[in-house]
Write a protein that holds these residues in place. Structure first.
Motif, PDB file in Angstrom:
ATOM      1  N   MET A   1       0.842  -1.188   0.000  1.00 31.09           N
ATOM      2  CA  MET A   1       0.000   0.000   0.000  1.00 31.09           C
ATOM      3  C   MET A   1       0.881   1.242   0.000  1.00 31.09           C
ATOM      4  SD  MET A   1      -2.820   1.219   2.735  1.00 31.09           S
ATOM      5  CE  MET A   1      -4.190   1.934   1.898  1.00 31.09           C
ATOM      6  N   VAL A   2       0.498   2.219  -0.794  1.00 29.76           N
ATOM      7  CA  VAL A   2       1.217   3.476  -0.871  1.00 29.76           C
ATOM      8  C   VAL A   2       0.419   4.516  -0.103  1.00 29.76           C
ATOM      9  CG1 VAL A   2       2.023   5.276  -2.418  1.00 29.76           C
ATOM     10  CG2 VAL A   2       2.157   2.887  -3.115  1.00 29.76           C
ATOM     11  N   CYS A   3       1.077   5.228   0.777  1.00 31.48           N
ATOM     12  CA  CYS A   3       0.396   6.264   1.537  1.00 31.48           C
ATOM     13  C   CYS A   3       1.270   7.511   1.525  1.00 31.48           C
ATOM     14  CB  CYS A   3       0.147   5.795   2.969  1.00 31.48           C
ATOM     15  SG  CYS A   3      -0.767   7.000   3.930  1.00 31.48           S
ATOM     16  N   VAL A   4       0.837   8.513   0.809  1.00 30.03           N
ATOM     17  CA  VAL A   4       1.576   9.764   0.739  1.00 30.03           C
ATOM     18  C   VAL A   4       0.584  10.916   0.758  1.00 30.03           C
ATOM     19  CG1 VAL A   4       3.524   8.811  -0.564  1.00 30.03           C
ATOM     20  CG2 VAL A   4       1.582   9.764  -1.780  1.00 30.03           C
ATOM     21  N   VAL A   5       1.115  12.097   1.018  1.00 28.08           N
ATOM     22  CA  VAL A   5       0.309  13.308   0.877  1.00 28.08           C
ATOM     23  C   VAL A   5       0.942  14.129  -0.234  1.00 28.08           C
ATOM     24  CG1 VAL A   5      -0.477  13.350   3.274  1.00 28.08           C
ATOM     25  CG2 VAL A   5       1.634  14.503   2.653  1.00 28.08           C
ATOM     26  N   SER A   6       0.167  14.971  -0.849  1.00 26.56           N
ATOM     27  CA  SER A   6       0.679  15.812  -1.923  1.00 26.56           C
ATOM     28  C   SER A   6       1.627  16.858  -1.365  1.00 26.56           C
ATOM     29  CB  SER A   6      -0.466  16.522  -2.644  1.00 26.56           C
ATOM     30  OG  SER A   6      -1.282  15.591  -3.282  1.00 26.56           O
ATOM     31  N   ARG A   7       2.679  17.117  -2.113  1.00 27.56           N
ATOM     32  CA  ARG A   7       3.584  18.198  -1.740  1.00 27.56           C
ATOM     33  C   ARG A   7       2.889  19.518  -2.031  1.00 27.56           C
ATOM     34  NH1 ARG A   7       9.816  17.037  -3.389  1.00 27.56           N
ATOM     35  NH2 ARG A   7      10.072  15.145  -2.182  1.00 27.56           N
ATOM     36  N   THR A   8       3.170  20.508  -1.203  1.00 31.17           N
ATOM     37  CA  THR A   8       2.587  21.833  -1.420  1.00 31.17           C
ATOM     38  C   THR A   8       3.683  22.879  -1.297  1.00 31.17           C
ATOM     39  OG1 THR A   8       2.040  22.037   0.928  1.00 31.17           O
ATOM     40  CG2 THR A   8       0.314  21.178  -0.532  1.00 31.17           C
ATOM     41  N   GLY A   9       3.388  24.076  -1.764  1.00 28.54           N
ATOM     42  CA  GLY A   9       4.343  25.170  -1.667  1.00 28.54           C
ATOM     43  C   GLY A   9       5.279  25.206  -2.871  1.00 28.54           C
ATOM     44  N   ARG A  10       5.925  26.333  -3.026  1.00 25.87           N
ATOM     45  CA  ARG A  10       6.805  26.513  -4.190  1.00 25.87           C
ATOM     46  C   ARG A  10       8.240  26.847  -3.805  1.00 25.87           C
ATOM     47  NH1 ARG A  10       3.196  28.357  -9.220  1.00 25.87           N
ATOM     48  NH2 ARG A  10       1.466  27.053  -8.636  1.00 25.87           N
ATOM     49  N   GLN A  11       8.572  26.756  -2.526  1.00 24.15           N
ATOM     50  CA  GLN A  11       9.904  27.150  -2.091  1.00 24.15           C
ATOM     51  C   GLN A  11      11.009  26.229  -2.609  1.00 24.15           C
ATOM     52  OE1 GLN A  11       7.412  26.080  -0.158  1.00 24.15           O
ATOM     53  NE2 GLN A  11       8.112  24.995   1.661  1.00 24.15           N
ATOM     54  N   PHE A  12      10.680  25.002  -3.004  1.00 24.78           N
ATOM     55  CA  PHE A  12      11.688  24.063  -3.491  1.00 24.78           C
ATOM     56  C   PHE A  12      11.532  23.762  -4.981  1.00 24.78           C
ATOM     57  CE2 PHE A  12      11.106  23.000   1.059  1.00 24.78           C
ATOM     58  CZ  PHE A  12      12.351  23.438   1.498  1.00 24.78           C
ATOM     59  N   GLN A  13      10.800  24.603  -5.693  1.00 29.01           N
ATOM     60  CA  GLN A  13      10.560  24.398  -7.122  1.00 29.01           C
ATOM     61  C   GLN A  13      11.791  24.767  -7.949  1.00 29.01           C
ATOM     62  OE1 GLN A  13       7.017  23.653  -8.527  1.00 29.01           O
ATOM     63  NE2 GLN A  13       7.374  22.695  -6.559  1.00 29.01           N
ATOM     64  N   ARG A  14      11.922  24.091  -9.081  1.00 29.28           N
ATOM     65  CA  ARG A  14      13.001  24.395 -10.023  1.00 29.28           C
ATOM     66  C   ARG A  14      12.531  25.450 -11.013  1.00 29.28           C
ATOM     67  NH1 ARG A  14      17.087  20.068 -10.783  1.00 29.28           N
ATOM     68  NH2 ARG A  14      16.586  18.457  -9.265  1.00 29.28           N
ATOM     69  N   TYR A  15      13.475  26.303 -11.407  1.00 27.10           N
ATOM     70  CA  TYR A  15      13.234  27.336 -12.411  1.00 27.10           C
ATOM     71  C   TYR A  15      14.356  27.291 -13.431  1.00 27.10           C
ATOM     72  CZ  TYR A  15       9.631  29.253  -9.403  1.00 27.10           C
ATOM     73  OH  TYR A  15       8.489  29.410  -8.653  1.00 27.10           O
ATOM     74  N   ASN A  16      14.041  27.603 -14.673  1.00 26.05           N
ATOM     75  CA  ASN A  16      15.020  27.691 -15.750  1.00 26.05           C
ATOM     76  C   ASN A  16      14.795  29.024 -16.459  1.00 26.05           C
ATOM     77  OD1 ASN A  16      16.926  27.166 -17.714  1.00 26.05           O
ATOM     78  ND2 ASN A  16      15.582  25.832 -18.897  1.00 26.05           N
ATOM     79  N   LYS A  17      15.760  29.916 -16.327  1.00 24.46           N
ATOM     80  CA  LYS A  17      15.651  31.251 -16.946  1.00 24.46           C
ATOM     81  C   LYS A  17      14.374  31.959 -16.507  1.00 24.46           C
ATOM     82  CE  LYS A  17      18.332  29.715 -20.855  1.00 24.46           C
ATOM     83  NZ  LYS A  17      18.329  29.290 -22.233  1.00 24.46           N
TER      84      LYS A  17
END
Length: 174
Positions: A1-17
């Motif tokens: 069984m897989v049990c996870v919650v969705s990630r939230t927030g944008r502080q660890f998001q990747r950006y390109n240019k």
């Protein structure tokens, strides 16, 4: 069984240019008839947006602590409740975010679905539907996801049938 919650927030998001990088999958499976016969036709899985007014493929932000394939797999699990094999990238598209009014960079991958979960993190926020390719192309709201679907169709139609295998049935006993 897989049990996870969705990630939230944008502080660890990747950006390109300056463009936020989002990663998604087009989950697919081989069609199976009611008698269990597997065909060489395939179906794709679309999901509703969180507000429920549009259909799309699972996608979301690519975070700093994961590979692009891990991000694609995570988004498919969180939003669509499917697990499978993430295959070679379909392409990269620059698109305008409808909600933010800024440009994003979208990377899409095919996912050959191995398991469809009964419980998943966003099951109360989204609907999921298996569709024929032409139905999904018509229903999908985003032009760049439609283009990714076209690439997938071309790739799968030029692959030998032995490359694709049917989704395995869950062998667990309740």
């Amino acid at each position: 069984m897989v049990c996870v919650v969705s990630r939230t927030g944008r502080q660890f998001q990747r950006y390109n240019k300056g463009r936020r990088q989002v990663v998604g999958c087009i989950p697919y499976r081989l069609k199976t008839s009611s008698d269990g016969t597997v065909s060489d036709e395939f179906e794709v899985l679309v999901i509703s947006s969180q507000k429920g007014d549009a259909l799309m493929f699972p996608k979301g932000g690519w975070e700093l602590d994961e590979s692009v394939e891990e991000a694609a797999s995570r988004e498919s699990l969180e939003e669509a409740g499917v697990i499978g094999d993430v295959e070679t990238q379909l392409g990269k598209w620059d698109f305008l975010s409808k909600s933010r009014g800024t440009f994003y960079e979208g990377l899409m991958f095919p996912m050959h679905v191995k398991e469809e979960l009964d419980l998943w993190p966003e099951q109360h926020l989204r609907q999921r539907m298996w569709m024929k390719v032409d139905e999904a192309r018509e229903a999908c709201r985003d032009w760049w996801m439609k283009e990714a679907l076209d690439v997938l169709v071309h790739r799968l139609s030029s692959s030998p049938p032995s490359v694709m295998k049917p989704m395995e049935e869950d062998k667990t006993v309740p």
